[in-house]
Design an enzyme around this catalytic site. Structure first.
Site, PDB file in Angstrom:
ATOM      1  N   CYS A 115       0.814  -1.148   0.048  1.00 31.42           N
ATOM      2  CA  CYS A 115      -0.037   0.072  -0.097  1.00 31.42           C
ATOM      3  C   CYS A 115       0.985   1.319   0.036  1.00 31.42           C
ATOM      4  CB  CYS A 115      -1.044   0.335   1.051  1.00 31.42           C
ATOM      5  SG  CYS A 115      -0.083   0.413   2.888  1.00 31.42           S
ATOM      6  N   PHE A 252      -2.958   6.189 -18.557  1.00 27.74           N
ATOM      7  CA  PHE A 252      -3.622   5.476 -19.878  1.00 27.74           C
ATOM      8  C   PHE A 252      -3.032   5.374 -20.981  1.00 27.74           C
ATOM      9  CE2 PHE A 252      -7.296   6.521 -17.189  1.00 27.74           C
ATOM     10  CZ  PHE A 252      -7.790   5.353 -16.575  1.00 27.74           C
ATOM     11  N   SER A 253      -1.410   5.158 -20.928  1.00 27.68           N
ATOM     12  CA  SER A 253      -0.577   5.302 -22.047  1.00 27.68           C
ATOM     13  C   SER A 253      -0.659   4.207 -22.925  1.00 27.68           C
ATOM     14  CB  SER A 253       0.949   5.707 -21.477  1.00 27.68           C
ATOM     15  OG  SER A 253       0.876   6.881 -20.589  1.00 27.68           O
ATOM     16  N   LYS A 254      -1.335   4.129 -23.991  1.00 26.08           N
ATOM     17  CA  LYS A 254      -1.561   2.902 -24.737  1.00 26.08           C
ATOM     18  C   LYS A 254      -1.111   3.507 -26.282  1.00 26.08           C
ATOM     19  CE  LYS A 254      -3.293   0.723 -21.438  1.00 26.08           C
ATOM     20  NZ  LYS A 254      -4.450   0.406 -21.161  1.00 26.08           N
ATOM     21  N   GLY A 256      -1.418   5.134 -29.388  1.00 24.94           N
ATOM     22  CA  GLY A 256      -2.266   6.041 -29.874  1.00 24.94           C
ATOM     23  C   GLY A 256      -3.126   6.830 -28.932  1.00 24.94           C
ATOM     24  N   ARG A 257      -2.981   6.690 -27.655  1.00 22.96           N
ATOM     25  CA  ARG A 257      -3.781   7.476 -26.848  1.00 22.96           C
ATOM     26  C   ARG A 257      -2.935   7.679 -25.571  1.00 22.96           C
ATOM     27  NH1 ARG A 257      -7.996   3.888 -23.278  1.00 22.96           N
ATOM     28  NH2 ARG A 257      -7.729   5.867 -22.352  1.00 22.96           N
TER      29      ARG A 257
END
Length: 268
Positions: A115, A252-254, A256-257
């Protein structure tokens, strides 16, 4: 359950398992190892973490930097890795100045991979003050996809077990210059920060395979990282800390995004 010892990479063992739908047939499968690692400063045990059994010195150096125990690698005069109690001790010789400061705020943080705050004695110890980062870095988001494609290259244990996080340093062109994996995302980042401290990696960003919690932001900022890309989400406290210390945080590093949470002025 039986373990075999023909490990293809350090940090995994093979065991016999049964799969759903085939409970009467056993087959071999790879399982990630984890070991307790104690960081001992000038003879005093400061923290025990569960970690993958490799890159211990990089972990000790990165943790010492990201926790503010030292300011530069030169504050460590010596380091030994020794077996101890079914795990490992990293025995670290600190400068007198750093050791005196450590004793003033020493606390137990066993289990921090879970945690991030286990053992912290006061709420005010959770988020430490951070010096504002400068704005010296830029990154072209078109190069992020290339870095994402290379991230698996540092996850040998992960490829076999699906059980590790990765942290990597990428240059402005999206080339992965180096990286580390570990069962703990904080430990993977500390290992990377330890390696980076001894490399001439001044331009670029950190890319992590996990979510961006406040500790990840705090650790990166403590080591002068200006841009942090996370494959997964970011928490509200991570965003708050990143905003206050001038860190550019992208979740949310994917391919194309990407979701830019703070300080987009470093990005193109």
């Amino acid at each position: 359950m039986s373990f075999l010892n023909n490990n293809p990479v350090n940090g995994v063992r093979q065991t016999m398992v049964q799969q759903r739908g085939q409970l009467h047939t056993s087959q071999p499968d790879w399982v990630a190892e984890e070991v307790p690692v104690a960081l001992v400063y000038n003879g005093i045990s400061h923290v025990v973490m569960m970690a993958s059994p490799k890159d211990f010195e990089a972990f000790a150096l990165g943790f010492s930097l990201s926790e503010g125990i030292i300011r530069t690698p030169q504050d460590i005069y010596g380091m030994d890795v020794v077996p101890a109690c079914n795990g490992v001790e990293v025995q670290i010789e600190l400068s007198s100045r750093c050791f005196m400061a450590l004793k003033e705020r020493r606390r137990s943080m066993a289990g921090r991979t879970g945690c991030g705050v286990c053992g912290v004695e006061q709420i005010t110890d959770v988020v430490r003050p951070l010096e504002p980062l400068p704005f010296t870095q830029t990154f072209d988001l078109q190069n992020l996809d290339q870095a994402l494609r290379q991230l698996r290259s540092v996850q040998q244990i992960g490829d076999l077990t699906g059980c590790t996080h990765a942290a990597a340093w990428i240059d402005p062109q999206g080339e992965l210059l180096g990286g580390c994996e570990d069962i703990g995302r904080h430990v993977a980042l500390d290992k990377l920060l330890g390696i980076r401290a001894k490399q001439p990696w001044t331009q670029g960003a950190v890319l992590v395979s996990s979510r961006a919690s406040y500790e990840m932001v705090q650790k990166a900022a403590m080591c002068g990282v200006e841009i942090l890309f996370a494959v997964s989400a970011a928490t509200t406290l991570a965003i708050d800390v990143a905003e206050k210390c001038n860190l550019t945080l992208v979740g949310f590093s994917k391919p194309g995004r990407g979701t830019v949470f703070t300080h987009p002025q470093r990005l193109r």
